[in-house]
Enzyme design. Structure first.
Site, PDB file in Angstrom:
ATOM      1  CG  ASN A 206      35.871  15.035   0.076  1.00 15.23           C
ATOM      2  OD1 ASN A 206      34.672  14.916   0.314  1.00 15.23           O
ATOM      3  ND2 ASN A 206      36.472  16.203   0.057  1.00 15.23           N
ATOM      4  CB  CYS A 211      37.419  17.875   3.296  1.00 14.00           C
ATOM      5  SG  CYS A 211      36.588  19.383   2.791  1.00 14.00           S
ATOM      6  CG  HIS A 453      40.207  21.282   1.111  1.00 15.88           C
ATOM      7  ND1 HIS A 453      39.411  20.167   0.939  1.00 15.88           N
ATOM      8  CD2 HIS A 453      41.455  20.821   1.399  1.00 15.88           C
ATOM      9  CE1 HIS A 453      40.157  19.087   1.110  1.00 15.88           C
ATOM     10  NE2 HIS A 453      41.389  19.458   1.388  1.00 15.88           N
ATOM     11  CG  ASP A 470      44.523  17.750   1.917  1.00 16.78           C
ATOM     12  OD1 ASP A 470      43.281  17.655   1.864  1.00 16.78           O
ATOM     13  OD2 ASP A 470      45.159  18.584   1.265  1.00 16.78           O
TER      14      ASP A 470
END
Length: 1103
Positions: A206, A211, A453, A470
């Protein structure tokens, strides 16, 4: 000490009431004191251990072992507290994994447990604490250091008849639930977690707030047909930071082959984004659309042409069908994604039903059918086809009427693993294959509207399990994590919040799906086909493998760095090209170090080996060279000190550095070339001196070489040597200066000896030809330096300043250049030198300082202050960086500018197009109508037109013009301002009272995404929209082909700015226009100048 076996899943959850439950009533006790964590239970065991003579117990005890869930456990007890608790004050008790060393490598067990100390006669008197933990080799016991204070256990507590520990006896009981861990990562701390090893995939780093981009890129990467298509774009000749296609290929290749998370900086650079853009969260849908448009244009004319359409584009039909007469009207359009309502919809099926719901047009809302007048009609949308890979955007972000703001909808909205879309297709759609779709990806947003997020859940193919991507971590997930946990709404695990120890679960309601990816079942094998070696372009593989080898070599070099040191060698040649103090520049704050021949040398290498390498490098026989060690003298100069002894075979490079050249990381050497090795060395006691020449005519100072002199010779004896070396007439008068240190350059006394002058090996003497007073005066009147003392002062204060054009990209007329100035120079000298370079009058140059961190403009420099360069530079507290100053070439003097206002007007002409930008410099007292008069002389007005110009600003929301009256003074218009001007069309000027003049603006898909420049337009009574459209087409000057791609909508304040799209048969004149109601033209923005409301930038991808 009995071990009681309970049925595997524990008892049913009981209602929580305050009735005391006995420790021996296992089912009820577990239900009350061990909340359901929402995981399947593998095994439950209860183990009790009776202890007596408490006060005489050892400091540390372990219970007998018991089995639960295929693991051996025991209780670990510190009856008087362990070392982390206050001694003799507390009981510490833990659940301990019994044989961690005998378990297989990488073992783990996820257990929920309750530890209880209870009275042996009355099991309803107890103290209990519960926890859950992932037991691993590094953390094989878990529990409570301060389980309870001893006095509370030994004394009778309120409401009880007896103490917990009675007659120094008590039962210590543990309830253990070993839980299933289908993903292998339940409660994992992710220290040393290896995504590639565990899942076969790696994450993306990131960059700040990227993200949202990472989740989409992973989804596209796992759509293997898309990856293949991207790989087919020819990119051999391109550069990754300038080509989106190549940068994306590289990201995909790294995701395929790397075992570490992959960076995206190169990719965002190829988009033309600056680092700040990476800290702005954007809308995934918009990002996806812009990226695909860019790739589609790159695929034209290549093997990949049409791939994006084939993958993601479906067709829908908008229709109106009359109820009582045989008349219908329909339009077809393609779509890349479908936006579905979440609010008020229980699940995805209902959202689809809502999308194709039929609206009845009756009463006041009847439809005007050509040839039939007003008719009852049915209006709706039906799908002609769905693409193989279907992107569904769930409308989680909506406009809230009460708050007059966008809000996030966190309502529960269910979606299935499989959905049949057959019923949403038109009756004549192709049904030769099933329209069943399988869920392939869920893109999730966690948080609220302003912060949050993003991550992605993806099932890459039929055989791979669901994975969570993630950012830099990829983990396996359960079905519950894919579906239930992303439906939104309240957490559904049946536990009232107070019982939920782990607060994370209460937060889940803000975590929900906002984009779903479904793949048509019949197309899975084609579009998610396994990736083969030949699918990766060989040039990409070759290029990246070479880079990987370079990276590995650099890494190895870094890892081995402690074994090596760098030796930098000054030669007579580098000295001759050196302009500065000493023999070379090493650590000067405002000046780059000299480029010297450098050698990477193993510290243990012997001097003789190193010397032969140096001799080889310079093509000299070893016997002709010797190396001197440069040392840091006390007075901050770096000078040769002694030459390295030749007769010590074991002498290593490291010893030389440590013993002969203290306080340096690098070894700095001077290469002394001996003219004739057979001749004897300079007489014993001779001194090696370096000489430099200051040339007043050229204003340069360069090394001439070295000379050997006897200590007792006079300074004046150098004249002969110098004149000979310079080939000057013998007897040319010279002045000699000793370069003692920066800021200390002294004229030498000619009659003293070198010994008296305290000259030693490695000292530097500078000479110049002696000048008459008149010559000195002539030099100084031209701003030149007449002696080395002045020139050394300039060197000590010199800085390099980079000048860049402020508003233009650097080009031939506005180059980027650098000037060397002294910190003591002032603004006037700087502007004069910049003017000389640019061949532009210095008084017509305006300079602006910049922020050291990002190079953005800071403040305009005022000539009247005439600051010094040192003041202009302002000490930067970050590392010393090169100062950048922006310049503008003006047509007027900056003195005049103080009474005038500089304005730029964007001219949109008669057809509402940004045609050109016109700069003006007018007295601040001028009116807007003066500005319009000046503009009229520069632009071409329509022959036979009105000849009138309107000057306006665009309202903040991008939907209307803010017109000036003409009498405003330009000096009073707030800065910054973006001014526009257009020719007023005859139609508008001649509009009569029955006509309405409305505002029209451009947007793309969503009303907030405005672009272009709003304009005014006349709406005529009784005119069908089909005819209105033709006049609009003339007004904005677009082709039939382009107009076909436009949609038209009324944006009304009354309907909270939601667009209502207009049909050809509508008469918009009949709409009662409120002052803020506008007409919107919905079409793709090709300018990249989207305005998305205050604070939000449109996504632009340039590369």
């Amino acid at each position: 000490m009995d071990v009681l076996d309970e049925k595997a899943n524990g008892g049913p959850p009981m209602d929580i009431i305050d009735e005391v439950v006995s420790v021996r009533d296992h089912e009820a006790f577990a239900a009350k004191h061990m909340p359901d964590l929402g995981h399947d239970v593998k095994d439950l065991k209860v183990f009790s251990w009776r202890l007596t003579n408490w006060k005489k117990l050892e400091k540390k005890l372990t219970s007998p072992e018991f089995d639960c869930g295929g693991h051996k456990w025991r209780i670990l007890l510190f009856p008087f507290g362990n070392s982390n608790a206050p001694p003799n004050d507390t009981v510490s008790v833990y659940l301990d994994y019994a044989e961690p060393k005998k378990s297989p490598e990488g073992w783990h067990a996820c257990a929920q447990f309750a530890l209880v100390i209870s009275n042996i006669h009355d099991p309803t008197i107890f103290t209990v604490s519960h926890a859950h933990h992932r037991f691993i080799a590094e953390e094989c016991d878990w529990g409570f250091t301060r389980f309870s204070e001893l006095r509370k256990l030994f004394n009778v507590q309120e409401g009880h008849a007896r103490p917990t520990i009675e007659d120094e006896a008590a039962d210590v009981t543990v309830y253990v639930r070993v839980l299933e861990d289908p993903t292998g990562v339940l409660w994992h701390n992710f220290v040393n977690y290896d995504s590639k090893k565990e899942t076969g995939y790696v994450g993306l780093k990131n960059q700040g707030a990227t993200c949202y981009m990472n989740s989409l890129l992973q989804s596209l990467f796992c759509t293997r047909y898309f990856r293949k298509a991207v790989y087919q774009i020819p990119t051999e000749e391109e550069h990754p930071t300038e080509s989106v296609a190549l940068a994306l290929q590289r990201v995909f290749y790294h995701l395929q082959t790397s075992d570490q998370p992959v960076g995206t900086t190169e990719l965002t650079k190829s988009f033309g984004w600056k680092s700040l853009d990476s800290f702005l969260q954007h809308d995934v849908q918009e990002f996806n659309r812009v990226l695909q448009d860019k790739l589609e244009s790159k695929m034209k004319g290549t093997k990949a042409e049409g791939a994006i359409n084939k993958l993601f584009v479906g067709k829908m039909k908008s229709y109106i069908k009359c109820v009582n007469v045989d008349y219908d009207s329909s339009t077809f359009e393609e779509f890349n994604d479908i936006q579905l309502n979440v609010k008020g919809m229980k699940n995805l099926y209902e959202s689809f039903k809502d999308y194709v719901a039929v609206e009845t047009m009756e009463g006041e809302n009847k439809y005007h059918a050509e040839g039939f007048g007003l008719q009852d009609a049915k209006k709706g949308i039906i799908f002609q086809s769905f693409p193989p890979v279907l992107h569904l955007q769930l409308k989680r972000f909506e406009y809230d009427i009460q708050r007059d703001a966008m809000v996030k909808i966190n309502d529960r909205h269910e979606f299935p693993y499989e959905i049949d879309l057959n019923e949403f297709l038109d009756e004549d759609a192709d049904r030769s294959q099933s329209w069943v779709y399988k869920l392939h990806g869920v893109l999730v947003h966690s948080g609220d509207l302003n912060a949050g997020h993003y991550f992605a859940l993806i099932k890459p193919d039929r055989d791979t399990r669901w994975l969570k991507f993630d950012d830099d971590r990829v983990t396996p997930v359960t079905d519950r994590e894919v579906l239930e946990e992303n439906y939104g709404g309240e957490a559904l695990n049946g536990i009232p919040p107070p019982m939920q120890r782990n607060q994370v679960r209460a937060m889940k309601r803000y975590t929900n799906a906002y984009m779903l990816v479904y793949v048509r079942e019949s197309a899975i094998d084609e579009y998610l086909a396994p990736f083969k070696e030949e699918d990766t372009p060989p040039h990409l593989k070759r290029r990246l493998d070479e880079e990987r080898l370079q990276v590995e070599a650099k890494k190895r070099e870094r890892e081995e760095q402690h074994l090596f040191l760098t030796a930098k060698v000054i030669t007579d040649d580098t000295f001759a090209h050196h302009e500065g103090f000493d023999l070379a520049t090493f650590d000067e704050k405002n000046w780059p170090p000299s480029e010297l021949p450098s050698f990477r040398v193993l510290k243990q290498e012997t001097y003789s080996t190193f010397k032969s390498r140096v001799a080889n490098h310079f093509n000299l026989p070893e016997s002709k060279i010797r190396l001197w060690v440069m040392v840091n003298r006390q007075n901050k100069t770096v000078r040769p000190d002694t030459h390295i002894p030749e007769n010590e075979p074991t002498l290593t490079v490291e010893v030389i550095r440590n013993n002969m050249a203290a306080r340096q990381n690098d070894l700095r050497l001077y290469l002394d070339v001996i003219p004739d090795p057979n001749k004897p060395e300079p007489a014993p006691g001779a001194i090696m001196i370096f000489i430099k020449h200051f040339d007043t005519s050229k204003q340069t100072l360069f090394g001439i070489g070295k000379v050997y002199v006897a200590r007792n010779c006079k300074v004046s004896d150098l004249h002969l040597l110098i004149n000979e070396r310079m080939r000057w007439t013998p007897g040319t008068p010279l002045k000699l200066y000793e370069e003692i240190k920066p800021g200390m350059i002294e004229l030498m006394k000619q009659k003293l000896t070198f010994a008296q002058s305290e000259i030693q090996d490695g000292d530097v003497i500078c000479f110049q030809v002696e000048h008459s007073d008149k010559e000195i005066h002539d030099l100084e009147s031209q701003g030149l330096y007449s002696n080395p003392i002045q020139f050394y002062d300039f060197l000590q204060n010199r800085v390099m300043i980079i000048f860049r054009p402020k508003f233009e990209e650097p080009d031939h007329d506005h180059p980027e250049f650098s000037l060397i100035l002294s910190k003591k120079h002032n603004y006037d000298i700087m502007s004069q030198k910049a003017g000389e370079f640019l061949r532009h009058d210095p008084i017509k140059l305006r300079f602006t300082t910049t922020h050291a961190t990002n190079g953005s403009p800071k403040s305009v420099l005022k000539r009247s202050l005439n600051q010094s360069i040192a003041e202009i530079m302002v000490p930067s507290y970050i590392n010393p960086t090169t100062t950048v100053i922006l310049y503008e070439k003006l047509d007027v003097s900056i003195v005049e500018l103080e009474t005038k206002r500089s304005l730029k007007i964007i001219w949109t002409g008669i057809h509402n197009r940004e045609e050109a930008s016109h700069p003006f410099l007018l007295p601040k007292t001028s009116m807007i109508h003066d500005l319009a008069d000046h503009l009229a002389k520069q632009v071409t007005l329509t022959p036979g037109g009105t000849g009138k110009i309107r000057v306006f600003e665009v309202a903040k929301d991008g939907k209307t013009q803010k017109e000036f009256t003409g009498s405003e003074m330009i000096g009073n218009i707030p800065d910054p301002v973006e001014l526009y001007a257009e020719e007023i069309p005859r139609e508008e000027l001649e509009a009569d009272d029955s006509d309405k003049v409305i505002s029209v603006f451009h947007f793309s898909k969503e009303v907030s995404r405005t672009h272009g420049v709003p304009f005014r337009f006349v709406v005529k009574p009784g005119e069908k929209f089909a005819d209105t459209k033709k006049r609009l087409q003339t007004r904005i000057g677009v082709s039939d082909k382009d107009l076909a791609k436009y949609r038209f909508a009324l944006i009304q304040v009354a309907t909270f700015k939601q667009p209502s799209y207009i049909e050809d048969d509508d008469t918009i004149y009949d709409h009662k226009f409120a002052p803020e109601d506008v007409l919107g033209l919905d079409h793709v923005d090709k300018s990249g100048k989207t305005r998305t409301g205050a604070g939000e930038k449109a996504i632009v991808i340039r590369g």
